[in-house]
Design an enzyme around this catalytic site. Structure first.
Site, short mmCIF file in Angstrom:
data_model
loop_
_atom_site.label_atom_id
_atom_site.label_comp_id
_atom_site.label_asym_id
_atom_site.label_seq_id
_atom_site.Cartn_x
_atom_site.Cartn_y
_atom_site.Cartn_z
CE1 TYR A 48 -3.47 -2.49 -0.19
CE2 TYR A 48 -4.03 -2.04 2.08
CZ TYR A 48 -4.28 -2.70 0.89
OH TYR A 48 -5.35 -3.56 0.80
CE LYS A 97 -17.47 0.91 -9.56
NZ LYS A 97 -17.05 -0.35 -10.24
CD GLU A 115 -18.20 5.67 -12.76
OE1 GLU A 115 -18.75 4.79 -13.45
OE2 GLU A 115 -17.03 5.60 -12.34
CB SER A 142 -14.26 -1.66 -3.06
OG SER A 142 -14.64 -0.60 -3.89
#
Length: 300
Positions: free
Chosen positions: A53, A216, A220, A210
């Site tokens: 990371y 998103k 989006e 996630s």
């Protein structure tokens, strides 16, 4: 804060703080320590890392902050991962992006993680991704050596499908205790392909990376984004949630597998959404409205 039992003497907080983007937060050591303390005060005691990371920098940043208050180590659980090799200025000997789950690489990775995190032990080590060149006997030998030395307490995997999980576990003297997978009220692959079913079969609570699908659904405008957003907004009004984030977390919490979302934000208000969502439970109608919106077609 709910606690999730992974082994006889290991519990994680239901909400896990993820440090994937720690190097982008531009926190001083003192500011990061303050965030760690805030998490602990709000019941979040489990922190998710990986050696790679931040281009091999995030573990060290966390360790530097933890060194300001060493006593906190006994109040938290540290998870880290190994098995991916990246080209990086921090690792000039690395010549390509590849996987390495050899015994020697696992042992060397753990030694480096221990130094970076300023700790004597890691609570959970995960193999970061399935490796087509994996020697499971070598992995088993590495795990056994780390367990016997007290450097790692328990082991799991990340992004493994059910057949990959079963293969590796068949070589191990002790069972794996988690699989960290992508899962959200937007990405259902691991819910539909048997991966989540295996977690339930094995009685291992999964970690979900996630859990907001990278945002998103908020930013989006595809057909899928609009469908899912409409379903989330409908449920939000019914349960009185403050944000769509809370609805997405509540959707995961409603599933009986004991899913532990990894919240990868350095902002307290974003972390709070995952905590607040623990107070909601969706009914079947609400849960399946979101599920159907994600799929884009009705259930059989």
């Amino acid at each position: 804060m709910q606690r999730i039992q992974l082994a006889e003497d290991l519990q994680f907080s239901r909400v896990i703080h993820g440090l994937w983007r720690l190097n982008e937060w531009n926190y001083s050591d003192a500011e990061l320590l303050s965030l760690i303390e805030w998490c602990i005060d709000h019941g979040i005691t489990t922190f998710d890392h990986a050696d790679i990371y931040g281009g091999y920098t995030c573990e060290k940043l966390f360790g530097n902050a933890l060194a300001l208050s060493p006593g906190l180590r006994e109040n938290i659980e540290l998870v880290t991962k190994c098995g991916i090799v990246l080209e990086s200025p921090e690792r000039p000997a690395h010549r390509s992006h590849h996987y390495n789950t050899s015994k020697s690489h696992i042992l060397a990775s753990v030694e480096q993680s221990l130094m970076n995190l300023r700790t004597d032990y890691i609570d959970m080590l995960l193999i970061h991704r399935p490796d087509p060149l994996m020697d499971p006997e070598g992995v088993a030998e590495a795990f056994q050596a780390l367990k016997c030395s007290g450097k790692v307490r328990y082991f799991g995997v990340s992004n493994f499908k059910d057949h990959q999980y079963r293969m590796l576990e068949s070589y191990l003297p002790e069972k794996l205790v988690t699989n960290q997978i992508e899962l959200s009220a937007y990405e259902l692959e691991n819910m539909l392909d048997g991966t989540l079913n295996l977690c339930q079969e094995k009685r291992i609570p999964p970690m979900a990376w996630s859990p907001l699908a990278g945002g998103k659904v908020f930013t989006e405008n595809t057909d899928k984004d609009r469908r899912v957003r409409t379903a989330l907004e409908s449920v939000q009004g019914e349960i009185g949630a403050a944000s769509l984030d809370e609805v997405m977390y509540a959707w995961l919490y409603t599933h009986p597998a004991g899913i532990m979302p990894i919240v990868g934000s350095g902002k307290r208000e974003r972390i709070s959404a995952a905590i607040n969502a623990l107070s909601y439970k969706l009914d079947q109608d609400q849960w399946f409205r979101i599920f159907t919106a994600v799929q884009g077609y009705d259930i059989p």
